[in-house]
Design a protein around this motif. Structure first.
Motif, PDB file in Angstrom:
ATOM      1  N   PRO A  56       0.801  -1.230   0.000  1.00  0.00           N
ATOM      2  CA  PRO A  56       0.000   0.000   0.000  1.00  0.00           C
ATOM      3  C   PRO A  56       0.835   1.283   0.000  1.00  0.00           C
ATOM      4  N   TYR A  59       1.083   3.453  -2.972  1.00  0.00           N
ATOM      5  CA  TYR A  59       0.176   2.910  -3.980  1.00  0.00           C
ATOM      6  C   TYR A  59      -0.921   3.941  -4.257  1.00  0.00           C
ATOM      7  N   TYR A  62      -1.398   6.606  -1.682  1.00  0.00           N
ATOM      8  CA  TYR A  62      -1.591   6.217  -0.277  1.00  0.00           C
ATOM      9  C   TYR A  62      -0.250   6.386   0.439  1.00  0.00           C
ATOM     10  N   ASP A  93      -5.478  -4.605   7.496  1.00  0.00           N
ATOM     11  CA  ASP A  93      -5.319  -5.182   6.158  1.00  0.00           C
ATOM     12  C   ASP A  93      -3.889  -4.976   5.695  1.00  0.00           C
ATOM     13  N   THR A  95      -0.787  -5.956   3.013  1.00  0.00           N
ATOM     14  CA  THR A  95      -0.393  -6.531   1.721  1.00  0.00           C
ATOM     15  C   THR A  95       1.124  -6.446   1.596  1.00  0.00           C
ATOM     16  N   ASP A 104      -2.056 -10.718   0.354  1.00  0.00           N
ATOM     17  CA  ASP A 104      -3.032  -9.703   0.792  1.00  0.00           C
ATOM     18  C   ASP A 104      -3.993 -10.377   1.766  1.00  0.00           C
ATOM     19  N   HIS A 167     -10.186  -9.370  -5.764  1.00  0.00           N
ATOM     20  CA  HIS A 167      -9.466  -9.087  -7.004  1.00  0.00           C
ATOM     21  C   HIS A 167      -8.454 -10.174  -7.308  1.00  0.00           C
ATOM     22  N   HIS A 174      -3.631  -5.440  -7.838  1.00  0.00           N
ATOM     23  CA  HIS A 174      -5.047  -5.583  -8.180  1.00  0.00           C
ATOM     24  C   HIS A 174      -5.169  -5.853  -9.670  1.00  0.00           C
ATOM     25  N   GLU A 200     -12.596 -11.105   0.082  1.00  0.00           N
ATOM     26  CA  GLU A 200     -12.472 -10.131   1.175  1.00  0.00           C
ATOM     27  C   GLU A 200     -13.792  -9.415   1.450  1.00  0.00           C
ATOM     28  N   TRP A 217      -9.927   8.224   0.736  1.00  0.00           N
ATOM     29  CA  TRP A 217      -9.720   6.786   0.981  1.00  0.00           C
ATOM     30  C   TRP A 217     -10.756   6.175   1.911  1.00  0.00           C
ATOM     31  N   GLU A 231      -9.995 -11.131   4.944  1.00  0.00           N
ATOM     32  CA  GLU A 231      -9.471 -11.337   3.588  1.00  0.00           C
ATOM     33  C   GLU A 231      -8.424 -12.441   3.572  1.00  0.00           C
TER      34      GLU A 231
HETATM   35  N1  MF3 Z   1      -5.347  -4.283   0.886  1.00  0.00           N
HETATM   36  C1  MF3 Z   1      -6.444  -3.684   0.186  1.00  0.00           C
HETATM   37  C2  MF3 Z   1      -7.087  -4.775  -0.620  1.00  0.00           C
HETATM   38  O1  MF3 Z   1      -7.474  -5.730  -0.043  1.00  0.00           O
HETATM   39  C3  MF3 Z   1      -6.038  -2.548  -0.681  1.00  0.00           C
HETATM   40  C4  MF3 Z   1      -5.501  -1.409   0.040  1.00  0.00           C
HETATM   41  S1  MF3 Z   1      -5.023  -0.248  -1.115  1.00  0.00           S
HETATM   42  C5  MF3 Z   1      -4.501   1.031  -0.175  1.00  0.00           C
HETATM   43  O2  MF3 Z   1      -7.205  -4.789  -1.810  1.00  0.00           O
HETATM   44  F1  MF3 Z   1      -3.897   1.826  -0.965  1.00  0.00           F
HETATM   45  F2  MF3 Z   1      -5.533   1.549   0.398  1.00  0.00           F
HETATM   46  F3  MF3 Z   1      -3.706   0.578   0.772  1.00  0.00           F
END
Ligand code: MF3
Ligand code: CO
Ligand code: CO
Length: 257
Positions: A56, A59, A62, A93, A95, A104, A167, A174, A200, A217, A231
């Motif tokens: 993230p 990303y 973010y 969450d 990733t 993720d 996704h 994604h 998720e 966000w 998730e």
């Molecule tokens: N982890 C999230 C997902 O499950 C996505 C977060 S994107 C962010 O797809 F930029 F907000 F971190």
């Protein structure tokens, strides 16, 4: 497994393991008094120290390493100086990227005693995800996943968020296909061995409508009802599925003790 996706699955296993270990690691820190920024910092360092990178971070603009979604926040809650207090519940969450592949995963955490309605919502959300995972095999359709989740949670009086979905995931964070958490049986794309994606579900105690705050966000329930999410990242095998983000400590849903 000796086929054209075994190398991809091996990389997904490594990235997924680090993501789930990060959620295991943070469990004991989730107590009254910790800020969501501190959770972010601890996880950022843990992931880095273990050979990974937080997907993230930077990303699409973010600026944090993970998402912390409290109480009526549906998803994409941004870590801040908000301090956790007795009665809060939140989704974390994570990733990870390891060797260019993504893991993720997210879980709910509770702080002290939370409302019974929130306990029931968290339980139903976890069960809906696992019910959907258990039907995975080549030949079923994406709609079967959505139907399994939707029919289970609606029976309990909860609702499935429509504005966000699971996704495809691999070397791209994604990618196609979108995994809707609502749908019709025997509808949509057919699952094939080698596919990798997330499930998720975001489930609300009230209506499914969501709005995104001015930070661009944070997604919250429009009616201020509670929201929960879990998730996993998964792969489709020749005759079933593999969960890449299962907890090595056996942490499934709260309480984790
Ligand atoms: N982890 C999230 C997902 O499950 C996505 C977060 S994107 C962010 O797809 F930029 F907000 F971190
Ligand atoms: Co995801
Ligand atoms: Co995620």
């Amino acid at each position: 497994m000796n086929d054209n996706y075994s190398e991809k699955f091996e990389k997904m296993r490594v990235a997924g393991k680090l993501a789930s270990q990060t959620l295991d690691m943070i469990t004991d820190f989730i107590r009254p008094g910790i800020s969501t920024n501190k959770i972010d910092q601890i996880c950022y360092e843990y992931i880095k120290d273990n050979g990974g990178y937080s997907a993230p971070l930077y990303y699409r603009g973010y600026t944090k390493s993970l998402c912390t979604s409290l109480n009526h926040v549906v998803c994409h809650g941004i870590p801040s100086d908000r301090i956790l207090d007795e009665g809060d519940f939140l989704n974390i969450d994570v990733t990870t990227i390891v060797n260019n592949y993504h893991g993720d995963t997210s879980r709910m955490y509770t702080v002290g005693k939370i409302p019974v309605k929130a306990e029931n919502l968290i339980d139903a959300t976890y069960n809906s995800m696992m019910n959907a995972i258990k039907i995975l095999r080549p030949g079923i359709k994406l709609g079967d996943i959505g139907y399994t989740i939707q029919s289970y949670v609606e029976r309990k009086g909860f609702s499935v968020v429509r504005d966000f979905c699971g996704h495809g995931i691999s070397s791209v964070f994604h990618e196609q296909p979108n995994i809707l958490h609502y749908g019709k049986k025997d509808n949509g794309l057919e699952l094939k061995p080698g596919m990798t994606f997330t499930i998720e579900p975001m489930i609300n105690s009230g209506k499914y409508d969501v709005k995104v705050l001015n930070d661009g966000w944070t997604a919250v329930t429009k009616d201020k009802s509670f929201s929960a999410q879990f998730e996993h990242t998964l792969g489709i095998t020749e005759n079933g599925y593999e969960i890449f983000t299962e907890s090595a400590k056996g942490y499934r849903k709260p309480p984790y003790n």
